[in-house]
Write an enzyme that holds these catalytic residues in place. Sequence first.
Site, mmCIF file in Angstrom:
data_model
loop_
_atom_site.group_PDB
_atom_site.id
_atom_site.type_symbol
_atom_site.label_atom_id
_atom_site.label_comp_id
_atom_site.label_asym_id
_atom_site.label_seq_id
_atom_site.Cartn_x
_atom_site.Cartn_y
_atom_site.Cartn_z
ATOM 1 N N THR A 16 0.900 -1.072 0.116
ATOM 2 C CA THR A 16 -0.051 -0.027 0.056
ATOM 3 C C THR A 16 0.786 1.141 -0.145
ATOM 4 O O THR A 16 0.360 2.264 -0.280
ATOM 5 C CB THR A 16 -0.836 -0.063 1.425
ATOM 6 O OG1 THR A 16 -0.143 -0.716 2.374
ATOM 7 C CG2 THR A 16 -1.980 -0.868 1.047
ATOM 8 N N GLU A 73 -9.287 0.713 -1.543
ATOM 9 C CA GLU A 73 -10.241 0.083 -1.778
ATOM 10 C C GLU A 73 -11.338 0.918 -2.777
ATOM 11 O O GLU A 73 -12.456 0.452 -3.246
ATOM 12 C CB GLU A 73 -11.237 -0.459 -0.625
ATOM 13 C CG GLU A 73 -10.230 -1.218 0.384
ATOM 14 C CD GLU A 73 -10.751 -1.863 1.514
ATOM 15 O OE1 GLU A 73 -10.494 -3.016 1.681
ATOM 16 O OE2 GLU A 73 -11.951 -1.328 2.132
#
Lengths: 167, 753
Positions: B478, B712
């Site tokens: 990430t 997301e």
Amino acid sequence: MRTTITVNGQARALDLDPRTTLLDALREHLRLTGAKKGCDHGQCGACTVLVNGVRINSCLSLAVMHDGDEVTSIEGLGTTEALHPVQRAFLTEDAFQCGYCTPGQICSTVGMLAELEAAIPSQETPRGAKPALTDAEIRERMSGNICRCSAYPQIVAAIKSAAEAMA
Amino acid sequence: MSSVHDWEAPNPVKTNRSGLIGKAVDRYEGPLKVTGTAPYAYEVEPPSPAAYGVLVTSTVARGRIVAADTAAAEAAPGVLLVWTPFTVPAQAERPAVTDFWSASADPALEDDRVRYFGQAVGLVVADTLENATAAAKLVAFSYEQEPAQLVFDQHLGEARDPPGESDVRVGDFEAAFAAAPVTLEGTWKTPLQNHCQMEPCATTAWWEGDKLTVHTSVQMVRRTQQGLALTLQIPKENVRLLTRYIGGGFGGKGSSYEDLTLAALAARALDRPVKIALTRQQMMTVTIHRPATVMDVKLGATPDGRLTAMSLITTTHCNRRGTFTEHASNFARSLYAAPNRLTGHRLVKLDLPHAGAMRAPGEASGMLSLEVAMDELAEKLGMDPIQLRILNEPEVDPETGKPFSIRQLVRCMKEGAQLFGWDRRLPTPGQVRDGRWLVGFGMAAAIRGNFLLPARCSFFVDAEGVITVRQGMTDIGTGTYTVLAQIAAETLGVPLGAVRVEIGDSELPPAPGSGGQFGAATAGSAALDAGMNLRKAIAELAVADAGSPLFGGRPDQVTFQDGVVAIENRSERLGDLIRRAAPDGLTAQGEIRPAADARNWSQHTYGAHFCEVGVDPVTGETRMRRMLGVFAAGRILNWKTARSQLTGGMIWGVASALTEGNAIDPRYGSLINQDLASYLVPVQADIGELDAIMLDEVDDKANPMGIKGVGELGISGAGAAVANAIYNACGVRVRDYPITPDKLLAGLMAKGM
Ligand code: FES
Ligand code: FES
């Protein structure tokens, strides 16, 4: 079984279980863990290394079949202090996220660029033409390397910029 | 009590004097990853050579193990240990009720029950991986099988409200829907999906006396470490859990699995390090999956396109013993205005592996229904789908009436439309040809919640002026390492090269880990606080130190830039100050907690997806040719890593629409796609030109930095844009994902094409 493989330029004498894959020989016996195990079945490309300059899935190949071969793994391409142009391009284009597919992608890229250099055609190559480094060629030729993080657009960009840097 | 208003004060991230916040810097740990020198859990070098563990999994879906014959395995070469539920060492019992956020015991091989096909039921440890793998095949279990419930579609009638949940109603949905002049009604289905992180779950474990060290591949450090201590019934101080490099998580490593517990137990039993990795096949069943859904959508509208009634009811499944619910209807509660609303969930218990969180749980599935229904409704109304969405843009949260913290959905759609060339879309399907391809455009909105959790962090400055960030956080690809380094460098006014980041270790100040796209905001806010506290400590040190040119000044006037501390024209290098005045360095702690009033706002991240596909009417093949996402997700810490997360998510959306999904073999309860050859994640050739753009935004209700998550958001709605593009290309709607050539061909043939 006694097997000698030249890995990253160094002859390595190994005494191996004949069931040991080239991937496990690198990872578990030589502790070269740059090549990754994603599937162990030749389905993901994470274990890609170069054998005599040609990219292969090292999980699909038994180590004892490589007696006398020259293997280049990611560790043989460059170091953090002296990155290979493909490694540098992957870094600057952010062509990875978790990094687990990355050594395989990079080895695969090096092998693929050599295939292009040798004018080996792919399904994307127009009939009779010399293959060029187009996006379509890259996508076709790099489809054996899965990236679940899906850095695909960045990988295409990295390959193009690496090829430019290496030209 | 804390308030979001406490976050309004200026801080170094907002001021961004050095311009490091937002900058597209390369990944901090990138050089290690591109050289293959970042050690993942299975690759860590233990103090002495590790033995190799291989799991054995069940071959029935439900029943009892009545006998386990381990003689052949035990006699096989190199075998050091064979365990079954009958012989595994004692562990703590599993509590009757567990909740995701608290650590609890998770015993491995806990009893003789088989609860799904592919459940871990045995362990073999041997001196080599080859010996362990071969011996694992020799362990023979006899089962007393029980009838199993396996096929979701066949058990929809048994669906019940999930525990503690009921439908959410606003107004009178039924009456409004019945009275609506224009209605749209449909059922959409999504399949079970597997995370397929490229790195299979793995653990290397060893003991030194009564102290256990485990390197494992998990998203949550503290909860996993404490859970392991509970399972092993040892003090939690005796367990050190490390997870420095993680080969993908996507929610699937939010839990830990038998590799962790059994590696720890076997290392203790054998008094030598043990490592265990799941095989790719085992990953499919031993770990969690995104469950299938059946989603019923009903929309009622006026002829001019105002929604009067909206309903989304999701039915999904989890293991008979599980509690997870795929909340695929939740996002609809905040998306479009409609005075009469009904949303809810139903849960079916099956004898399948455990359902759990997978990238954007809820939205990833849910938006594949509603965002296509909106497209269908727009067509029915003769409206442009963007116009329909703008017309139903709510001023406040349509369910709760709360104000939005910030909402730039319309701007995402408008800017995306312009950049993508949406005006070239022909509303009637099947009008555009390019050689053998029928070409179409589709769009969909994106929404995904934003969260902030409690976290701590510490900062240390040494005599070289180097800042070390320490936090029990994870980086699953990430960009955590990188954004923490940026926050530290910006806050302390040092170059990026003067920052070290240490994460992924249970000995470090706790953070919740990676998940729910809360990572950067949560970890980063704690880091900012630690950085500000360190600034204060350094400033106080400087003005109190007679040897400093800053001596006697006011601490609040000290500035930090380019590795120099200064009050106006009096300055010295940070390293010089520390070396002289605090030669052992200085440490400061930081902490973030959610604000008490944060829930007074409806807070989300938004976006709009635009997609161009080609459909071959002869083969039914769909190609994603071009895709653009425009997103609004607060301040962006690093444009490079944020963009990568968004494009990665979008590609997951493409896969959900076109290829991805698993199926159950109704005879055995096994998953039919057991590996990466049959479970179709996208490959390079599946993905055309694709990009993500982030709008300027600051969400001052989100956290002190005004940032939000992006991990997301990219998948949310992306698949719906693909499905809508397919319809625009060829005039066929497939409501049963993925939209594979067989389903599309059936529709094309029904249309006479
Ligand atoms: S590990 Fe070799 S191809 Fe996947
Ligand atoms: S970078 Fe994670 S799989 Fe490619």
